[in-house]
Design a protein around this motif. Structure first.
Motif, PDB file in Angstrom:
ATOM      1  N   ASP A 233       1.233  -0.239 -15.881  1.00 22.54           N
ATOM      2  CA  ASP A 233       2.446   0.565 -16.101  1.00 22.54           C
ATOM      3  C   ASP A 233       2.898   1.309 -14.843  1.00 22.54           C
ATOM      4  O   ASP A 233       3.844   2.079 -14.873  1.00 22.54           O
ATOM      5  N   MET A 234       2.206   1.082 -13.719  1.00 21.66           N
ATOM      6  CA  MET A 234       2.622   1.727 -12.467  1.00 21.66           C
ATOM      7  C   MET A 234       2.987   0.678 -11.419  1.00 21.66           C
ATOM      8  O   MET A 234       2.173  -0.159 -11.035  1.00 21.66           O
ATOM      9  N   ASP A 235       4.226   0.766 -10.968  1.00 23.72           N
ATOM     10  CA  ASP A 235       4.781  -0.193 -10.015  1.00 23.72           C
ATOM     11  C   ASP A 235       4.975   0.533  -8.681  1.00 23.72           C
ATOM     12  O   ASP A 235       5.918   1.301  -8.517  1.00 23.72           O
ATOM     13  N   VAL A 236       4.050   0.327  -7.748  1.00 23.22           N
ATOM     14  CA  VAL A 236       4.156   0.973  -6.420  1.00 23.22           C
ATOM     15  C   VAL A 236       5.135   0.145  -5.594  1.00 23.22           C
ATOM     16  O   VAL A 236       4.841  -0.978  -5.232  1.00 23.22           O
ATOM     17  N   ASN A 237       6.293   0.698  -5.293  1.00 23.65           N
ATOM     18  CA  ASN A 237       7.319  -0.123  -4.669  1.00 23.65           C
ATOM     19  C   ASN A 237       7.263  -0.170  -3.149  1.00 23.65           C
ATOM     20  O   ASN A 237       7.723  -1.127  -2.543  1.00 23.65           O
ATOM     21  N   GLU A 238       6.721   0.894  -2.535  1.00 16.47           N
ATOM     22  CA  GLU A 238       6.580   0.787  -1.082  1.00 16.47           C
ATOM     23  C   GLU A 238       5.508   1.722  -0.562  1.00 16.47           C
ATOM     24  O   GLU A 238       5.365   2.858  -1.016  1.00 16.47           O
ATOM     25  N   ILE A 239       4.758   1.218   0.417  1.00 21.55           N
ATOM     26  CA  ILE A 239       3.885   2.070   1.221  1.00 21.55           C
ATOM     27  C   ILE A 239       4.338   1.898   2.666  1.00 21.55           C
ATOM     28  O   ILE A 239       4.385   0.777   3.181  1.00 21.55           O
ATOM     29  N   LEU A 240       4.720   3.003   3.291  1.00 19.81           N
ATOM     30  CA  LEU A 240       5.127   3.022   4.701  1.00 19.81           C
ATOM     31  C   LEU A 240       4.072   3.838   5.429  1.00 19.81           C
ATOM     32  O   LEU A 240       3.823   4.987   5.068  1.00 19.81           O
ATOM     33  N   PHE A 241       3.405   3.245   6.405  1.00 24.10           N
ATOM     34  CA  PHE A 241       2.398   4.022   7.126  1.00 24.10           C
ATOM     35  C   PHE A 241       2.442   3.705   8.619  1.00 24.10           C
ATOM     36  O   PHE A 241       2.871   2.621   9.023  1.00 24.10           O
ATOM     37  N   ARG A 242       2.009   4.668   9.413  1.00 23.32           N
ATOM     38  CA  ARG A 242       1.960   4.529  10.865  1.00 23.32           C
ATOM     39  C   ARG A 242       0.632   5.069  11.385  1.00 23.32           C
ATOM     40  O   ARG A 242       0.016   5.908  10.714  1.00 23.32           O
ATOM     41  N   PRO A 243       0.234   4.658  12.585  1.00 17.94           N
ATOM     42  CA  PRO A 243      -0.828   5.397  13.252  1.00 17.94           C
ATOM     43  C   PRO A 243      -0.362   6.843  13.423  1.00 17.94           C
ATOM     44  O   PRO A 243       0.828   7.071  13.697  1.00 17.94           O
ATOM     45  N   THR A 244      -1.264   7.786  13.262  1.00 18.12           N
ATOM     46  CA  THR A 244      -0.869   9.192  13.351  1.00 18.12           C
ATOM     47  C   THR A 244      -0.202   9.506  14.690  1.00 18.12           C
ATOM     48  O   THR A 244       0.716  10.319  14.756  1.00 18.12           O
ATOM     49  N   ILE A 245      -0.644   8.819  15.744  1.00 18.27           N
ATOM     50  CA  ILE A 245      -0.063   9.118  17.060  1.00 18.27           C
ATOM     51  C   ILE A 245       1.247   8.369  17.330  1.00 18.27           C
ATOM     52  O   ILE A 245       1.877   8.594  18.356  1.00 18.27           O
ATOM     53  N   GLN A 246       1.667   7.512  16.409  1.00 14.14           N
ATOM     54  CA  GLN A 246       2.885   6.723  16.684  1.00 14.14           C
ATOM     55  C   GLN A 246       4.141   7.573  16.541  1.00 14.14           C
ATOM     56  O   GLN A 246       4.385   8.171  15.500  1.00 14.14           O
ATOM     57  N   GLN A 247       4.953   7.582  17.603  1.00 11.90           N
ATOM     58  CA  GLN A 247       6.166   8.394  17.618  1.00 11.90           C
ATOM     59  C   GLN A 247       7.307   7.726  16.837  1.00 11.90           C
ATOM     60  O   GLN A 247       7.940   8.355  15.991  1.00 11.90           O
ATOM     61  N   LEU A 248       7.601   6.455  17.148  1.00 15.05           N
ATOM     62  CA  LEU A 248       8.782   5.787  16.569  1.00 15.05           C
ATOM     63  C   LEU A 248       8.646   5.504  15.087  1.00 15.05           C
ATOM     64  O   LEU A 248       7.580   5.111  14.643  1.00 15.05           O
TER      65      LEU A 248
END
Ligand SMILES: NC(=O)c1ccc[n+]([C@@H]2O[C@H](COP(=O)([O-])OP(=O)(O)OC[C@H]3O[C@@H](n4cnc5c(N)ncnc54)[C@H](OP(=O)(O)O)[C@@H]3O)[C@@H](O)[C@H]2O)c1
Length: 248
Positions: A233-248
């Motif tokens: 019953d849970m639809d995870v539609n997006e995970i956006l992740f970066r390295p902590t040090i990534q600026q852009l």
């Protein structure tokens, strides 16, 4: 938390390297059956053997995602051998960055064929089975570059924006069938991806950037685990992740 991974049949494109390879190992360790697709037959066969030798369930099917029949064959083979498909990971991709003025038209074509058409062909192959059983997850790999645009990234970003567009339209359309759709949008993660850049100056810059900023591919596998492990019953539609040090 309940274990929703064990026993699932997961089809992975681009399973010969990087995210696909680590995901296959990780999900197999968690009890999933993995069906590996990529063009490098030797690599996916070796990986399937390694998984089976550890007691897991796996198979390898040579697949070029730019060929709709090969993608269909990958998914059909999974269903034939293991009885069903629970998850499709649309992961195969390349990142041939270059400024438009370099006119790398072959790179543009390959990027569109693999990153966009490959994802659509995956949807075409998996959807009939998932509709039939009214269950399934289609997880596609976009990128931070599917959220931001920078010089040299026109075609790659366009392809990764397209992945998000396709996944969101699919999400809305497949409600009647109880199918879930997700996008994983990683930042710089250490894989072979920068090797797909054919412009020498850009390649050098990106390799340097990855050397300084990229984090381990475990980050991707953990995100994927989170998505697949959720109850139906849970639809995870997006995970956006970066390295902590990534600026852009
Ligand atoms: N690493 C990052 O920083 C990062 C960040 C954001 C998004 N991504 C995305 O993550 C996905 C996986 O990339 P990666 O980082 O794991 O790179 P990678 O190590 O270069 O792996 C790319 C995979 O794609 C497969 N592939 C390429 N062309 C193919 C084709 N025509 N048919 C079937 N498979 C094909 C390759 O297998 P064969 O060559 O054997 O076919 C390989 O298994 C890509 O969609 C990429 O855009 C990566």
């Amino acid at each position: 938390m309940q274990d929703n991974i064990k026993g699932k049949v997961v089809v992975i494109t681009g399973a010969s390297s990087g995210f696909g390879e680590i995901s296959a190992r990780h999900l197999s360790d968690l009890g999933a059956t993995v069906v590996l697709g990529a063009r490098s037959t030797d690599k996916i066969e070796k990986l399937a053997e390694e998984i089976k030798n550890k007691g897991g369930k796996a198979s390898a099917v040579t697949t070029d995602v730019t060929d709709v029949n090969q993608v269909k064959n990958l998914v059909d083979s999974a269903v034939k051998e293991f009885g069903e498909i629970d998850v499709l990971l649309n992961n195969a991709g390349l990142m041939p960055l270059s400024p438009l003025e370099y006119l790398k038209i072959e790179d543009w074509d390959r990027c569109i064929d693999v990153n966009i058409k490959g994802v659509l062909y995956g949807v075409a192959a998996a959807l009939p089975y998932m509709k039939e059983k009214k269950s399934g997850q289609i997880i596609s790999v976009s990128s931070v570059a599917g959220h931001t645009i920078s010089p040299g990234g026109a075609v790659y970003s366009a392809s990764k924006y397209a992945v998000r567009v396709i996944s969101e339209a699919l999400r809305q359309e497949v409600k009647p069938y109880n199918i879930r759709t997700s996008v994983i949008s990683p930042g710089a993660v250490a894989t072979n991806l920068p090797n797909s850049i054919t412009a020498e100056d850009v390649s050098k810059g990106i390799h340097d950037y990855y050397e300084k900023n990229a984090i381990s591919a475990d980050s991707f596998a953990r995100s994927l685990e989170f998505i697949i492990n959720q109850p139906e019953d849970m639809d995870v539609n997006e995970i956006l992740f970066r390295p902590t040090i990534q600026q852009l």
